[in-house]
Write a protein that holds these residues in place. Sequence first.
Motif, mmCIF file in Angstrom:
data_model
loop_
_atom_site.group_PDB
_atom_site.id
_atom_site.type_symbol
_atom_site.label_atom_id
_atom_site.label_comp_id
_atom_site.label_asym_id
_atom_site.label_seq_id
_atom_site.Cartn_x
_atom_site.Cartn_y
_atom_site.Cartn_z
ATOM 1 N N MET A 1 -24.700 5.257 -3.047
ATOM 2 C CA MET A 1 -23.693 4.306 -3.505
ATOM 3 C C MET A 1 -22.447 4.397 -2.621
ATOM 4 O O MET A 1 -22.292 5.325 -1.836
ATOM 5 N N SER A 2 -21.588 3.414 -2.752
ATOM 6 C CA SER A 2 -20.302 3.441 -2.068
ATOM 7 C C SER A 2 -19.412 4.509 -2.688
ATOM 8 O O SER A 2 -19.673 5.003 -3.785
ATOM 9 N N LEU A 3 -18.354 4.864 -2.000
ATOM 10 C CA LEU A 3 -17.410 5.835 -2.546
ATOM 11 C C LEU A 3 -16.827 5.326 -3.863
ATOM 12 O O LEU A 3 -16.704 6.074 -4.845
ATOM 13 N N SER A 56 -11.078 -4.722 -19.967
ATOM 14 C CA SER A 56 -11.696 -5.469 -21.074
ATOM 15 C C SER A 56 -13.197 -5.549 -20.865
ATOM 16 O O SER A 56 -13.975 -5.524 -21.822
ATOM 17 N N GLU A 57 -13.603 -5.658 -19.596
ATOM 18 C CA GLU A 57 -15.017 -5.704 -19.233
ATOM 19 C C GLU A 57 -15.191 -5.095 -17.845
ATOM 20 O O GLU A 57 -14.228 -4.909 -17.111
ATOM 21 N N GLY A 58 -16.453 -4.821 -17.494
ATOM 22 C CA GLY A 58 -16.767 -4.389 -16.143
ATOM 23 C C GLY A 58 -16.879 -2.888 -15.986
ATOM 24 O O GLY A 58 -16.738 -2.126 -16.948
ATOM 25 N N SER A 59 -17.132 -2.460 -14.752
ATOM 26 C CA SER A 59 -17.349 -1.036 -14.472
ATOM 27 C C SER A 59 -16.585 -0.611 -13.226
ATOM 28 O O SER A 59 -16.340 -1.397 -12.315
ATOM 29 N N ILE A 60 -16.204 0.677 -13.217
ATOM 30 C CA ILE A 60 -15.572 1.314 -12.062
ATOM 31 C C ILE A 60 -16.277 2.648 -11.880
ATOM 32 O O ILE A 60 -16.189 3.524 -12.742
ATOM 33 N N LYS A 67 -22.748 12.170 -7.158
ATOM 34 C CA LYS A 67 -23.179 11.474 -8.375
ATOM 35 C C LYS A 67 -22.219 10.335 -8.712
ATOM 36 O O LYS A 67 -21.012 10.434 -8.477
ATOM 37 N N LYS A 68 -22.759 9.272 -9.285
ATOM 38 C CA LYS A 68 -21.945 8.146 -9.726
ATOM 39 C C LYS A 68 -21.267 8.507 -11.038
ATOM 40 O O LYS A 68 -21.922 8.848 -12.017
ATOM 41 N N MET A 82 -10.328 13.857 -9.783
ATOM 42 C CA MET A 82 -11.580 13.430 -9.143
ATOM 43 C C MET A 82 -11.361 12.845 -7.760
ATOM 44 O O MET A 82 -12.321 12.591 -7.048
ATOM 45 N N GLY A 83 -10.097 12.637 -7.372
ATOM 46 C CA GLY A 83 -9.857 12.248 -5.991
ATOM 47 C C GLY A 83 -9.179 10.921 -5.758
ATOM 48 O O GLY A 83 -9.251 10.385 -4.647
ATOM 49 N N LEU A 84 -8.480 10.368 -6.754
ATOM 50 C CA LEU A 84 -7.738 9.130 -6.558
ATOM 51 C C LEU A 84 -6.246 9.419 -6.629
ATOM 52 O O LEU A 84 -5.748 9.898 -7.648
#
Length: 257
Positions: A1-3, A56-60, A67-68, A82-84
């Motif tokens: 997956m992407s970062l 409200s919706e969606g994923s990050i 691991k995702k 976690m690194g942000l």
Amino acid sequence: MSLLEVKQLTKNFGGLSAVSMVNMQLEDNELVGLIGPNGAGKTTLFNLLTGVYEPSEGSIDLEVEGKKTSLIKQKTYNITAMGLGRTFQNIRLFKDLTVLENVLIGMHEKNKVGTVASIFRTPAYYASEEKMRHEALKLLALFNLESKVKELAKNLPYGEQRRLEIVRALATKPKILFLDEPAAGMNPQETANLTSLIRQIQKEFKITILLIEHDMSLVMDVCERIYVLEYGRMIAHGTPMEIKNNEAVIKAYLGGE
């Protein structure tokens, strides 16, 4: 997956959709821009990605140790761990603390020595504190702030306060650094210095940078890819040249017909 993978991300405030169905990907060690007119939803998107707002919706999803990992409903301090890391459009320093103290605060999350060591001031505690101080001074030297370590943050000139906020964000050792309009309020010379500084950050720390900025010349100069928001929706994505020639972007952002 992407970062970092963002899918169908939406944030509603009452009947208003500030961010709507946004998709975005960030890869390792790249410099990406996020632009759009005032009110396009750029800072709202940053606040969603860094845990200030809950979608409200969606994923990050963030790649953590292969691991995702979902960032939805995570506390902001966990997201930082976690690194942000991020800066803010309106500078948020601890203005009554010194320059050095501001940077050390950013480092403490990644340099814990345990409750017992902290309470009883064991050798491990002092070793950790000395290591952090050494690392903080090195960071400040990279940003030409080493001579200001004892000054209160509020006494620094505006441009140096901007740099200090970036140093504090880097002190958390992020994998992704979010810069929210770092050139805001800067004169042309300060903006030119900032452009060089952003390049230096990526080269020195080998991290991913997502940059919100109104200064189009800065974005076009430093970014490898650019996302464009309008009214909370992603209307374009591509290289600086592709964005510069995109008719939807010209109409929405540059005032074209």
